[in-house]
Every structure is written in structure tokens, then in C-alpha cells.
Scaffold this active site. Structure first.
Site, mmCIF file in Angstrom:
data_model
loop_
_atom_site.group_PDB
_atom_site.id
_atom_site.type_symbol
_atom_site.label_atom_id
_atom_site.label_comp_id
_atom_site.label_asym_id
_atom_site.label_seq_id
_atom_site.Cartn_x
_atom_site.Cartn_y
_atom_site.Cartn_z
ATOM 1 N N ASN A 1 13.798 50.556 -18.624
ATOM 2 C CA ASN A 1 15.104 50.129 -19.145
ATOM 3 C C ASN A 1 15.140 48.625 -19.370
ATOM 4 O O ASN A 1 15.063 48.166 -20.499
ATOM 5 C CB ASN A 1 16.213 50.568 -18.183
ATOM 6 C CG ASN A 1 17.580 50.559 -18.839
ATOM 7 O OD1 ASN A 1 17.879 49.744 -19.701
ATOM 8 N ND2 ASN A 1 18.440 51.472 -18.435
ATOM 9 N N ASP A 2 15.255 47.867 -18.296
ATOM 10 C CA ASP A 2 15.454 46.423 -18.427
ATOM 11 C C ASP A 2 14.275 45.725 -19.093
ATOM 12 O O ASP A 2 14.467 44.724 -19.776
ATOM 13 C CB ASP A 2 15.714 45.818 -17.051
ATOM 14 C CG ASP A 2 16.902 46.475 -16.363
ATOM 15 O OD1 ASP A 2 17.906 46.733 -17.050
ATOM 16 O OD2 ASP A 2 16.815 46.763 -15.163
ATOM 17 N N VAL A 3 13.063 46.239 -18.916
ATOM 18 C CA VAL A 3 11.879 45.564 -19.449
ATOM 19 C C VAL A 3 11.716 45.766 -20.954
ATOM 20 O O VAL A 3 10.808 45.193 -21.559
ATOM 21 C CB VAL A 3 10.600 46.023 -18.713
ATOM 22 C CG1 VAL A 3 10.664 45.661 -17.245
ATOM 23 C CG2 VAL A 3 10.352 47.507 -18.897
#
Length: 465
Positions: free
Chosen positions: A391-393
Site C-alpha cells: 500500500n504505502d510503498v
């Protein structure tokens, strides 16, 4: 004679640590390197038990020693065999914390022992460093363990960074005062020593408590280096070469890894050391518009007829224990003539190297794993990117949204590929608690469901294409 033999044993143990650490740098040799280093440690332990002498006396309490070794060995083996890949980061934190606790206990015991005799300033300095660093590592690792398994929630209060620095400063002042007044240890020196211990434990808790989201791999790496330095202090204290070498290797490797993690997170090492990163910014969901879903059959057709596919694994893949299904999908696509590679972000998952370990367990070839820079260079020529639980990466907000908590963090630029398929259980925000702009882009399609089940169904669909 026994001293000479023991010195040779310590030298051999130190060499095996260095060789083992070198072999750990490649998945093909990591298992053998771990065994070599473990063999060297076993040799050093047995040498110490049977050959170490002090004032002409050898160790004699073999019953207690081997009982402790047996209990610890059984617990370690059972924990390693039963742990799931999703729980690996918290087990690393737990074991790292016990190492810090051992270093702090060694300092406490040796302080009581040496206080009965003449204590040099160098000995007292080594004891205090081992105490402070070991206690911080223990307390911080226990908080990290609790946060990773969900037992402890992120907690911060206004001005916490100032409180952290005040606690650290008072701890250092007390330690310096103890060193400065080292003219024969009195009762008040013992009280001061335990005040330093309490402050170190408190700082470890305050240091890790506000940290959350994608910053957790950084703090795990940093605490690991703390434990290594604390162990090296014990090596200095006992004039034990193998303990010193092992501690230095762990400390230096952890420090280098911390710096690399900070670079990957676009964080400064200074911010890590004062505990001013992580939960400082709260992720705020914003209106993004509509997302586009894709069916299993359509996704299978797109993947099967692509020339080049890039798989981006994340923590969701570990949660679903879908690494073997992922490898099976890779093999099915290659039978269709599709080139399949993996894009690995340095901080994907909950600990450094989490995705590498996960895929290595499924026998994915190391040559297929691309680091972030290599992956970003290859993504513009990639037909389909399959994001599995990351997700965040892969969040483009890190590049263009100054208000985002992850702004400035280097990411895998999957949006540059021709098409992106994202597998998630739902549209719930990721570990950092923020919405992902990628999900609402025109080239992105959402494939909902448990990663393992989705991959197994994709494999069945691809076989029929």
C-alpha cells in the site's frame, strides 16, 4: 595451556561470525551462513564453560548452566518452528529485546560484583554503557513487539519529543556524575546506578511508543544495533574476543541497515535517534473519486497475454501466507511465455528484508527480485503490475502531496506501467493510515479478496486461457 586453546576457539568463533554474516547477504548461501555462525557460537560457549579460568578457578556450576541452555534452546527451537511469517517481525523484536535485557543484567551484576573491589573508570564506563543501551533496547523492543502484534497502540502527547530528550539528558548526567565521583562506590552510588537503569527503561518506552506505520522497520533495525553495541560492551568488560566481535558485527550491521532504511524512508538518522518520526502526522482520508474493479477472469486474461509482468509483494501477502501461491502463479505465467519479475521496496512489510525472506521461503529465484531503483527503471516498459498487499510503498502521494505523512519517501513508481492490478481485501487504508492515490488512477484496477485465494483462482483461470 587452556587459555591458549580458549583464545584459538574465540578466534575461530569470530571468523565464523564474519563468514556467516557475509553469506547472509545472498539467499542462496544464507542458510549455510547461519549454520556456520551458529556452529562458531556453540564452539565459543562450550569453550567458555569448560576452559575459562579466573584466578586459577574454572566454572563449576554446570547444572545451572546446562539447565539454562536446555530451557533456552527448547524455547528457541519451538518458537522458530511454530512462528508464522506474519509474526516474524514481532519475534525478531522479542528476541532482540531479550538480548538487550541480557546485556543490561550483565552490567547490573558486574556493578554489584566490582563495587566490592576497586573499580576503574574504564570498567565503570563500560558497565554504564552496557546498562543504558541494553535497557533502552529491551524496553523499546518490548514496545515494538506489542505494537506489531496489536497489543499496544500508538501513543503520543504534546511535547513528547522534549520529554524524551529531557529523560535522555538526565540519564546521561546521572551516568557522568557516577563516573566523576568514582572514588570508592558508596550506597548513594548504587542508588544512582539504578536510577540510570530506570531512566533507560523509561526512555526506551517513550522512544518507541509514538512510532507507527511504515516507520517500524527502521526502529527494529535501530534497536537491533543497540543490542549489538550493548553486547560489545560485555565483551570489553570480560575481555571476551568472540563476544566483542559478535557485538560489533551486530551493532555495525544494524547501524548500516538503519541508515539504508532511513534513506529508503526519506528520514534523517537524527530524527530516528530523538524519536521524532512515525506517528507525528495522522493520515487523513480525502475524497478521491471512483475506483475501478476487475474480475478474476479479466485479470487472468490480461496477465496471460502480457509480455512483461511485475509483482509487488507487501504485508498483505504475508498475512495471507500466499508466497507459495505467488510462486505458482509466476511459473504458470512463464509457461505462457510471460517474463515475471518482483519489485521489492526496502521497507515493505514490518521488518527489514521481510519480503525477501517471504519469497525465499517459496523458492523464488533471487535473480528475479529487483531492488527499488532497478524496478523503477523497468516499470515504464512493464505491461502489467500486480500489487499484492502493498500500500504505502506504491502510493504516488509520496511524490506530489506535501500534506501526506509519507511525502518525500521514495516509492515503487508502479503508476508508470501500462496497467496496474491491485489486490486488497478492501479499500481500507494501509498501515500508515492514509488513502492511496494509486487506487483511483485510470490505469489501476482493483481485485478484491484474500491474496492466497485470489492467486489460486488466478492460476486456475490462467490454465484455461
Amino acid at each position: 595451556m587452556s587459555f591458549s586453546v580458549l583464545s584459538i576457539i574465540y578466534l575461530l568463533g569470530s571468523v565464523t561470525f564474519i563468514i556467516g554474516l557475509k553469506m547472509l547477504s545472498h539467499p542462496a548461501t544464507a542458510r549455510k551462513g547461519n549454520l556456520i555462525a551458529a556452529g562458531g557460537m556453540t564452539l565459543a560457549i562450550l569453550g567458555t564453560i569448560f576452559l575459562y579460568e579466573h584466578n586459577g578457578e574454572r566454572l563449576h556450576n554446570y547444572g545451572w548452566i546446562f539447565t539454562g541452555l536446555l530451557i533456552g534452546g527448547v524455547i528457541g527451537v519451538l518458537a522458530a518452528k511454530k512462528v508464522k511469517m506474519t509474526a516474524m517481525p514481532e519475534m525478531v523484536s522479542l528476541f532482540n529485546g531479550t538480548g538487550g535485557a541480557c546485556a543490561a543484567l550483565i552490567s547490573a551484576i558486574e556493578f554489584r560484583h566490582l563495587s566490592e573491589n576497586v573499580v576503574t573508570t574504564g570498567e565503570l564506563l563500560t558497565i554504564l554503557l552496557g546498562l543504558m543501551i541494553g535497557a533502552v533496547s529491551f524496553a523499546g523492543s518490548m514496545i515494538a513487539w506489542g505494537k506489531l502484534n496489536g497489543r499496544i497502540k500508538d501513543f503520543a502527547f504534546k511535547g513528547q519529543h522534549i520529554v524524551n530528550q529531557v529523560v535522555l539528558a538526565v540519564m546521561v548526567i546521572c551516568a557522568v556524575w557516577l563516573l566523576w565521583s568514582n572514588d570508592g562506590l558508596q550506597v548513594h552510588h548504587h542508588i544512582l546506578f539504578y536510577i540510570v537503569l530506570v531512566l533507560a527503561l523509561l526512555y526506551g518506552v517513550l522512544f518507541v511508543m509514538p512510532i507507527g506505520g511504515a516507520d517500524m522497520p527502521v526502529v527494529i533495525s535501530l534497536l537491533n544495533s543497540f543490542t549489538g553495541v550493548a553486547a560489545a560492551c560485555g565483551g570489553f568488560l570480560y575481555n571476551n574476543q568472540v563476544m566483542l566481535t559478535g557485538g560489533i558485527l551486530v551493532g555495525s550491521a544494524g547501524t548500516i541497515l538503519t541508515i539504508l532504511m532511513c534513506k529508503a524512508m526519506n528520514r534523517s538518522l537524527k530524527n530516528v535517534l530523538i524519536g521524532s518520526f512515525g506517528g507525528a502526522k495522522a493520515g487523513v482520508a480525502k475524497e478521491q473519486g471512483l475506483y475501478k474493479a476487475i474480475s478474476l477472469s479479466d485479470a487472468a486474461v490480461v496477465l496471460a497475454y502480457a509480455q512483461k509482468v511485475m509483482i509487488v509483494p507487501g504485508y498483505g501477502l504475508a498475512v495471507a501466507q500466499a508466497q507459495h501461491a505467488c510462486h505458482e502463479l509466476e511459473k504458470q505465467l512463464e509457461e505462457k511465455g510471460v517474463s515475471v519479475l518482483y519489485a521489492i521496496h526496502p521497507v515493505a512489510g514490518r521488518m527489514p528484508g521481510h519480503m525477501n525472506v517471504l519469497l525465499a521461503e517459496a523458492d523464488v529465484s533471487y535473480d528475479k527480485l529487483l531492488e527499488m531503483e532497478q524496478a523503477n527503471a523497468a516499470l515504464p516498459t512493464t505491461d502489467v503490475v500486480l500489487v499484492l498487499g502493498a500500500n504505502d510503498v506504491v502510493n504516488p502521494a509520496a511524490k506530489h502531496d506535501p500534506d501526506s505523512p509519507i511525502y518525500g519517501m521514495p516509492i515503487l513508481e508502479v503508476e508508470t506501467a501500462k496497467m496496474v492490478i491491485v489486490n486488497k481485501r478492501s479499500m481500507k487504508p494501509g498501515y500508515a493510515g492514509i488513502e492511496n492515490d494509486l487506487f483511483f488512477q485510470p490505469k489501476t484496477s482493483m481485485l478484491f479478496g484474500d491474496a492466497k485465494q485470489v492467486l489460486q483462482q488466478l492460476i486456475s483461470e490462467i490454465k484455461q486461457v
